[in-house]
Structure formats: C-alpha cells, structure tokens
Design a protein around this motif. Structure first.
Motif, PDB file in Angstrom:
ATOM      1  N   ARG A   1      -8.375  -2.133  -0.380  1.00 47.53           N
ATOM      2  CA  ARG A   1      -7.640  -0.873  -0.547  1.00 47.53           C
ATOM      3  C   ARG A   1      -6.198  -1.209  -0.912  1.00 47.53           C
TER       4      ARG A   1
ATOM      5  N   ASP B   1      -3.813   1.123  -1.660  1.00 46.71           N
ATOM      6  CA  ASP B   1      -2.852   2.161  -1.288  1.00 46.71           C
ATOM      7  C   ASP B   1      -3.281   2.765   0.050  1.00 46.71           C
ATOM      8  N   LEU B   2      -2.650   3.867   0.432  1.00 46.76           N
ATOM      9  CA  LEU B   2      -2.955   4.517   1.710  1.00 46.76           C
ATOM     10  C   LEU B   2      -3.746   5.807   1.520  1.00 46.76           C
ATOM     11  N   SER B   3      -4.437   5.938   0.406  1.00 46.11           N
ATOM     12  CA  SER B   3      -5.270   7.109   0.170  1.00 46.11           C
ATOM     13  C   SER B   3      -6.593   6.961   0.920  1.00 46.11           C
ATOM     14  N   THR B   4      -7.381   8.030   0.898  1.00 44.04           N
ATOM     15  CA  THR B   4      -8.662   8.011   1.610  1.00 44.04           C
ATOM     16  C   THR B   4      -9.845   8.237   0.674  1.00 44.04           C
TER      17      THR B   4
ATOM     18  N   ASN C   1       2.387   1.782  -3.540  1.00 46.11           N
ATOM     19  CA  ASN C   1       1.360   2.234  -4.483  1.00 46.11           C
ATOM     20  C   ASN C   1       0.957   3.684  -4.246  1.00 46.11           C
ATOM     21  N   THR C   2       1.150   4.179  -3.030  1.00 45.42           N
ATOM     22  CA  THR C   2       0.760   5.552  -2.704  1.00 45.42           C
ATOM     23  C   THR C   2       1.730   6.566  -3.276  1.00 45.42           C
TER      24      THR C   2
ATOM     25  N   GLN D   1       0.822  -1.202   0.000  1.00 45.77           N
ATOM     26  CA  GLN D   1       0.000   0.000   0.000  1.00 45.77           C
ATOM     27  C   GLN D   1       0.865   1.265   0.000  1.00 45.77           C
ATOM     28  N   LEU D   2       1.981   1.216   0.728  1.00 45.92           N
ATOM     29  CA  LEU D   2       2.864   2.374   0.807  1.00 45.92           C
ATOM     30  C   LEU D   2       3.514   2.655  -0.536  1.00 45.92           C
TER      31      LEU D   2
END
Length: 424
Positions: free
Chosen positions: A275, A277-280, A131-132, A128-129
C-alpha cells in the motif's frame, strides 16, 4: 565411657540418615508440586480451556474482520493495542508503588507516549501520507512542511516533557522519580520498537504482517493443546506449565502451517500488494516472482501415494519456512521473558482484559519478537536491494519542495526530448 561414645556416634549417624531421608522427601514433594502445575494434572483445566477457547474465537473473528477492512484499519488496531499495553505496564508501576504516587506523573507518562506515537509513525508513514494528499496543493504543502519538521517537533515535545519532569522533582524522592523516568522509557521502547516494525510490515503487504502474526497464534494454540493432552516434561522453570511435548508438537505444527498458509495467502492480491498511500480502496498489482507458482515433478516412486504428477509451489513458501522456524524456536522466548518479568513483580498476568488469556501484553509478548524479525528478514532477503522507482520518488517527495519538483520535471522533459532527437 566407650559405650557412651559409641551410642552417641550411633545416634549421630542415625540422625544424619534421618536428615538425608527428610531432604529426599522434600525433593519428592517439590517434584510433586512442580508436576501439579502442568496442565495435564490441572483439575480445572477443562473449565479454563472453555473460557480460553471462547475468547480466542472472538479475537480471531474480530481480527479477520479488520484484516478484510484493510491496511489503515490494521494500523488503527495496532495503535489501540499499543495504548492498552502501555496502560497495563503503567498500571504495573501504580500497583507496585501505590503509596508513593506523584500528582501529574501519569499524565507525564502519556505525554511521552503520544510523543513517541508522533515520532514513530511520522517516520514510517511519511511516504504514504504524502501520496495521499498529492491532489490538493495546499494540503500537500502543509503535510510536506510537517514531514520536513517532524523530527524537530517531536524533539521539542520530548524536551517539554523532560523539563516538566525536572520541575516536579521532590526532595527525598529523587531516586524513586528517576527510576520511574527510566521505567517509562523502557516501556515505550518495548511497546514502540515492535509495533513500528509491525506497521512497516503492513504497508509492505498485509501478507508480511498476517503470516508472522498467524504463525505465533498457531504456535501458541498448538503448544497449549499438546501440553494440555500430552504434557509431562517441564520445559523451563520460568513457565511451569510449558512442556517439551507442547514445544515440539507446536514447532512441527507451525512449520507445516507456515508452508500451507503461505500458499493460500499468496493467492490474494489484497494481501500481497504493498500500500503506497493511506486510502482504503481495493488493490491491484503485479504480484512479483515470489507469488508466481513454480512447478515441480513428483517422483514416480511416490505416484501410488500422490495422485498428482507435479506440484505447484510459490517461492514465498520457502521464506515462510524460515518465518515458521523462528516462530517455533526463538519467538517463544519472548513469552519466557514476559514470564520472568511477571515473576519479578509477583504477578500472574499483566491484566485481565481478555478472559482466560490475561492482558493484551500477555498476548503480545511473542508477537513483539516476531514482528521485528519479520521486518528484518523481509528487508534482508525479500526486498530488492537496488534502487527502485518507488524509492527514488519517495526521496523526491520527501526532500524537495513543490517548486524543486516542478524544476526536476522540466529538466527530465528536456533530457527526454534531447534523447528523442538524437535517436531520430
């Protein structure tokens, strides 16, 4: 002489009878004492119920808001819970051995704690990190470097704490200090094993975190109310207020709730989409076959009770029954383990941060067992076992440098061009 011996035998016999009566009277008193511990016999039960209900409403409201905010906020909540759990368990040692505290020992505990945070989440959230930060080349290279050497960094931090511990050893206190060292590691094991799996569940889809957590909450509430109004038969000596009536009533309630909640939660992509990535931001994805309804015809003999001729059931609802069964029968033993643990230290609760409930650890005892099972069940019976595009991309991003990824991209382009020429 015969009369004296006869009278002495009689008195001995009567003494034995009186002794037996006394033992039976004691057991009756003991049974009465055990019965008085049941919620149904508690004179202050309504007051405690109101306090417990009030704090539960606030917790459920806050929990619902964080679920709405998304994956990253849920992860932050898990970290906060970990900190409170570790603090309560570290304070448990402080109370038990107050007179023998060592300067700097608490700081050493937190050093190991944050090292464990870095190790655990660095392993689980590396994909996730990466991909962010793919849009920024410099940041991407920095993050890739940190991920590549993450294990070495964590090991170095642990060794630093290990050396720190050795240098603080004092004569005549070796046994105490080594027992504290072992106790610190046991706390970290208890706190991080379950929460690491919990975070993994969150990023596989909030559904796989929310449903198991909700089932534990429902089981706990149902057991409390069934025991509150109907509890008569003690369930286990470790928890005197737990009853068979509460256990059975909660099990039935949890199974029904699991089947129904899976259908409701399965309708929302916000809960079912993983999810990456670490987006919201908001999520959109193909929900997959697990969350697409299957229709079953209702037998004609039941039409007089049911107005529907067919019923739509999501395949995930059958998996939810397995989770509900575990939450009903096995997960409560996490609470029994915590009860025995508290009895060993002669404590009522781990803390007092939640009115009517005790500490954070008191609320997380069953959740710890459930989170690990939910992750293992998802990996074993839900997640496809064959390699997927996402899994291959994760390995590429994790193990190849930026130049190697560019070379791979060019080679794949050449392969595709050659195949197009052959087909033409």
């Amino acid at each position: 002489m015969h009369k004296d011996s006869g009278s002495s035998d009689t008195s001995n016999y009567l003494g034995r009878i009186r002794h037996r009566k006394r033992s039976s009277e004691v057991s009756a008193d003991a049974n009465k004492a055990n019965g008085s511990k049941l919620l149904v016999n508690d004179s202050n039960k309504y007051k405690s119920m109101l306090i417990r209900t009030y704090s539960s409403v606030w917790m459920i409201g806050g929990f619902t808001f964080i679920i709405y905010m998304g994956h990253l906020y849920i992860w932050a909540l898990i970290v906060v819970i970990q900190i409170f759990m570790a603090k309560e368990l570290f304070n448990l040692l402080r109370r038990a051995n107050e007179e023998r505290q060592l300067p700097g020992f608490r700081l050493l505990n937190w050093h190991f704690f944050f090292t464990a945070v870095l190790f655990t989440y660095g392993r689980f959230l590396s994909r996730q990190l990466v991909n962010t930060v793919t849009s920024d080349k410099l940041l991407y290279q920095l993050v890739s470097c940190l991920i590549k050497y993450q294990m070495f960094i964590c090991y170095f931090l642990y060794i630093a704490g290990f050396v720190w511990f050795i240098l603080t050893l004092k004569k005549k206190m070796y046994k105490y200090q080594f027992s504290q060292y072992a106790w610190t590691h046991m706390i970290l094991l208890m706190v991080f094993v379950q929460s690491a799996f919990t975070v993994a569940n969150i990023f596989e889809g909030i559904f796989w975190f929310l449903l198991p957590a909700s089932l534990i909450i429902i089981n706990d509430i149902a057991a409390y109310f069934f025991g509150f109004f109907f509890g008569r038969t003690p369930l286990i000596k470790l928890s005197p207020k737990k009853t068979w009536e509460g256990f059975i009533g909660a099990s039935v309630t949890t199974l029904i709730s699991a089947f129904m909640l899976a259908n409701i939660m399965g309708q929302f992509q916000w809960l079912t989409c993983p999810r990456k990535d670490l987006s919201t931001g908001w999520l959109h994805c193909d929900p997959g076959t697990l969350f697409k309804p299957e229709y079953f015809s209702v037998p004609r003999c039941m039409h007089q009770w049911f107005p529907w001729k067919e019923v739509a059931i999501l395949p995930v609802q059958w998996h939810a029954l397995a989770l509900g069964l575990f939450a009903s029968i096995i997960a409560p033993f996490g609470g029994f383990f915590a009860s025995g643990f508290k009895r060993a230290f002669k404590l009522k609760d781990f803390g007092d941060s939640i009115p009517g409930h005790g500490g954070i650890t008191d609320r997380m005892d069953c959740q710890m067992v459930m989170a690990v099972f939910a992750y293992i069940y998802h990996q074993s019976f839900v997640m496809p076992q064959s390699l997927s595009v996402e899994m291959i991309l994760e390995q590429i991003l994790r193990n190849l440098t930026f130049e190697e990824q560019q070379f791979l991209y060019e080679q794949l382009g050449n392969i595709f061009q050659a195949r197009q020429l052959l087909q033409a």
